[in-house]
Design a protein around this motif. Structure first.
Motif: not given
Length: 125
Positions: A10-18, A89-91, A120-125
């Motif tokens: 999924g979509l997660v903000q930078a610093g978050g967990s999944l 960069e983990d995206t 898909q893993v998307t990490v937003s800044s």
């Protein structure tokens, strides 16, 4: 044959967990070592983490050490990848893979016998 199905991306903000999961069906799950790989846009598929058939983590990529944890539950035929302190960069698309015999070459894609379709893993800044 072993069928692998990933979920939890999924979509997660930078610093978050999944936490992503991979459920196996077909042959006996506990006979296989498991690995997680990822492919970022424009890059090759790369090793992330691997775990033995009985749940001992083998190793992690340097880029994820201290942030990601691989585990498995053989009663549920499932392997997990807990991802903390996520960075943009983990995206990537994250894939699980099963290996009947892994040995020391756990980072090599060719060592794995079966692959999932990816999540898909998307990490937003």
């Amino acid at each position: 044959q072993v069928q692998l199905v990933e979920s939890g991306g999924g979509l997660v903000q930078a610093g978050g967990s999944l936490r992503v999961s991979c459920v196996a069906s077909g042959r006996t799950f506990s006979n296989y070592a498991m690995g997680w790989f990822r492919r970022a846009p424009g890059k090759e598929r790369e090793f992330v983490a691997a775990i033995t058939w009985n749940g001992s983590p083998i190793n992690y990529a340097d880029s994820v050490k201290g942030r990601f944890t691989i585990s498995r539950d053989n009663t549920k035929n499932t392997v997990y990848l807990q991802m903390n302190s996520l960075k943009p960069e983990d995206t990537a698309v994250y894939y699980c893979a099963a290996a009947y015999y892994l040995g020391s070459r756990y980072e090599e894609r060719g060592r794995y016998d079966y692959w999932g379709q990816g999540t898909q893993v998307t990490v937003s800044s």
